[in-house]
Structure formats: structure tokens, C-alpha cells
Scaffold this motif. Structure first.
Motif, PDB file in Angstrom:
ATOM      1  N   ALA A 289     -15.975   5.179  -2.724  1.00  0.00           N
ATOM      2  CA  ALA A 289     -15.704   3.774  -2.428  1.00  0.00           C
ATOM      3  C   ALA A 289     -14.244   3.595  -2.044  1.00  0.00           C
ATOM      4  O   ALA A 289     -13.359   4.296  -2.574  1.00  0.00           O
ATOM      5  N   VAL A 290     -13.991   2.677  -1.116  1.00  0.00           N
ATOM      6  CA  VAL A 290     -12.625   2.331  -0.726  1.00  0.00           C
ATOM      7  C   VAL A 290     -12.148   1.207  -1.641  1.00  0.00           C
ATOM      8  O   VAL A 290     -12.665   0.090  -1.593  1.00  0.00           O
ATOM      9  N   LEU A 291     -11.181   1.502  -2.485  1.00  0.00           N
ATOM     10  CA  LEU A 291     -10.627   0.491  -3.394  1.00  0.00           C
ATOM     11  C   LEU A 291      -9.507  -0.303  -2.727  1.00  0.00           C
ATOM     12  O   LEU A 291      -9.246  -1.450  -3.099  1.00  0.00           O
ATOM     13  N   HIS A 292      -8.859   0.313  -1.747  1.00  0.00           N
ATOM     14  CA  HIS A 292      -7.768  -0.360  -1.032  1.00  0.00           C
ATOM     15  C   HIS A 292      -7.605   0.319   0.321  1.00  0.00           C
ATOM     16  O   HIS A 292      -7.702   1.536   0.433  1.00  0.00           O
ATOM     17  N   LEU A 293      -7.384  -0.498   1.354  1.00  0.00           N
ATOM     18  CA  LEU A 293      -7.126   0.035   2.688  1.00  0.00           C
ATOM     19  C   LEU A 293      -6.220  -0.936   3.422  1.00  0.00           C
ATOM     20  O   LEU A 293      -6.540  -2.116   3.563  1.00  0.00           O
TER      21      LEU A 293
END
Length: 323
Positions: A289-293
């Protein structure tokens, strides 16, 4: 809503505005960005018919500010950087005076003033003398004053100057609300992060010339073409296979591991193009999962510094995105 062609303003040997071609569309927030002395305020004064151009022409909702400044003032509202009110009168009394000057019947004005004072968050101070208002309160009263005659275009000159961060944030939210309701807003500022936050399009002024115009992403493509961009992201969980997949994406020049805690890992990708969509797909395909981008290096601050680092020559004088 606003259109200029070949607009020039000279004061003796000094050229304050030099060959300005500009179009502002209905319902957008349009920013004039540049340092003090770049020509922003002079442009605004010409749009309002408060000073005449040396060359070129202007139309504001089809009206010529030179030949018919009263018609322009009927459809526009102007909020200067230092709003003037009668300090010994209350906020409500100041607005009623404005209503009388604009020929608004007193009963109609009273109801509209109550509505506007509530909208700008001054209902509690409606009957307080303006001399006791803070700068932020005066600016909000200025918005109510501008909106009282129901303009179709609102022009603001450094509207958040001197406001604390919370006051500036609330003011920018109000500007965005006005645009969402269909009003056209032009604002000048030298505060880059605020312009980027609220404006649909931005014109960058340097020494009287508009050297670039467009959305922030368009300006980034123009000013920073060829420069790598940096994607910063946090993932969980992050396997070696995912790291390899990210590093092998077409356009990735370098993968940097920044740290992390627990299962999450913070990374930076130095890329030759925008790979946010590709990165997201790669992460999902590996069950993470992408928690921050976030994309760094493409902010208005980066763009602005690049134009000035090149002496205002990057891309030359431009009307890209103006039409």
C-alpha cells in the motif's frame, strides 16, 4: 472576462508594463505573481480605469476602462492591499455607506449586509467600530464591502499581506468559495505558496513583462523541462521484489532509501518523467500500500526560482495557456 492586447504603461522613461497580452476566463482564480515593482499593481489600476495605458487596449466584460470606467466599476469589485474604512464607524455602518453610494435601497441593503457579515465571519463584530478591528477583520470587511454590489469580477491586490497563517488560510478558502460560485477572481501576490494553493492559473511578471502564463503544471513543464523530478513515497510492506520493480521502471534514474519504521519504508525515486501512476500500479501488484506519495521539484517556488535564476529569460515572454 478580462482581455488585454499590447498593453503598455510608461512613466517617463520607466516602463511599468510592457506589451501585456492577457485573458482571464469566467469563474477562475487568476494570479498575478511577481516581486514588488514587477507591474502587477499598475496592471490592476489600468484594468479598473484608474490609470490610462500608454499603448494597447483593455476590455473588462466587454467594457473599455479608458472610455467607460464607470461601466467597469459597476461590474467589478476592488480590494486594495490596505483597505480604507471610517474607523469611527462600525462595520455595519461602513457597509451601509457603501450601499448608499451604490444606490442600493436601504431595506435591501440591510438584509444583504447582515448576510455578508455572517459570511465573512464578522457578525459578532458588526456593531464594533472598525478602528478596533484587526488587519484580518478589516480584510474580511473589505470582502463584504466588495461583494455588496454583487460584482462579476473581483480584483484583489496582495489580499493576505500582513495576515497571520490562520487568517490567510481562511481568506484563501473564501476566495476559493467565490470562484466555486461562479465569480471571477484576479489576485496579485508575491507569496508563492498562497498563489499555488488557490489559483487556477498564474501569470509570472518580471520587470513589467509577463514571462509565463498557465497552470502550475504547465509552467513546470515549460520552465523545468529536462530536469529530473523526485517522487517521495512511503510503502508498507516493502519487499525486495517491489524495490527491484520500482528501480526498473522506465524513467527511473535512481532509487534512494530514506528510512522507515516497522513494515513501512520511505523511498525517493529520481525520475526523468512523472511516474506516479506507474509507481502506484507497481506497488499494488506486489500487495503493498502507498501510505504517502508526493512529487517534489515542481512547486511554484521551484518554477519561480528557475525563471529568476535565468534572469527572466526562460521560455521568453510567453502567453502560453492564456487563451
Amino acid at each position: 472576462m478580462i482581455e488585454t492586447r499590447g498593453l503598455v504603461k510608461r512613466y517617463g522613461e520607466f516602463t511599468a508594463v510592457d506589451g501585456l497580452d492577457l485573458e482571464v476566463q469566467a469563474g477562475e482564480v487568476f494570479g498575478l505573481l511577481g516581486p514588488n515593482g514587477a507591474g502587477k499593481t499598475t496592471t490592476i489600476l489600468m484594468l479598473l480605469g484608474l490609470t490610462e495605458p500608454t499603448e494597447g487596449w483593455i476590455r473588462v466584460l466587454g467594457h473599455d476602462p479608458v472610455r467607460d470606467p464607470i461601466a467597469v466599476k459597476r461590474v467589478t469589485g476592488y480590494l486594495p492591499d490596505n483597505v480604507g474604512f471610517y474607523d469611527d464607524m462600525t462595520g455595519r455602518q461602513n457597509l451601509m455607506y457603501t450601499a448608499e453610494l451604490n444606490g442600493i435601497p436601504r431595506r435591501e441593503a440591510a438584509a444583504e449586509i447582515d448576510r455578508l457579515l455572517t459570511r465573512v465571519g464578522l457578525a459578532h463584530a458588526a456593531d464594533t467600530r472598525v478602528g478596533a478591528y484587526s488587519r484580518g477583520m478589516r480584510q474580511r470587511l473589505g470582502v463584504a464591502d466588495v461583494l455588496l454590489k454583487r460584482p462579476r469580477v473581483v480584483i484583489m491586490d496582495e489580499p493576505t499581506l500582513g495576515l497571520d497563517p490562520e487568517g490567510a488560510r481562511a481568506f484563501l478558502e473564501l476566495i476559493r468559495q467565490l470562484a466555486d460560485e461562479g465569480m471571477t477572481v484576479m489576485l496579485s501576490s508575491h507569496l508563492l505558496y498562497q498563489v499555488q494553493e488557490v489559483c487556477d492559473r498564474v501569470a509570472i511578471f518580471v520587470k513589467g513583462q509577463m514571462i509565463a502564463c498557465g497552470r502550475v503544471d504547465e509552467l513546470a513543464d515549460q520552465a523545468l523541462a529536462g530536469e529530473p523530478l523526485r517522487l517521495e513515497l512511503e510503502l508498507a510492506p516493502c519487499s525486495n521484489g517491489l524495490l527491484t520493480a520500482l528501480e526498473q521502471l522506465d524513467g527511473v534514474a535512481e532509487l534512494q532509501r530514506l528510512g522507515g519504521s516497522g513494515e513501512s519504508v520511505r523511498l525517493a525515486l529520481v525520475c526523468r518523467k512523472d511516474l506516479r501512476a506507474e509507481v502506484t500500479r507497481a506497488v499494488a501488484s506486489h500487495g503493498a500500500a502507498v501510505l504517502h506519495l508526493s512529487q517534489a521539484g515542481r512547486s511554484l517556488d521551484d518554477i519561480y526560482r528557475r525563471y529568476f535564476a535565468d534572469g527572466g529569460e526562460t521560455g521568453g515572454r510567453s502567453t502560453e495557456g492564456a487563451a
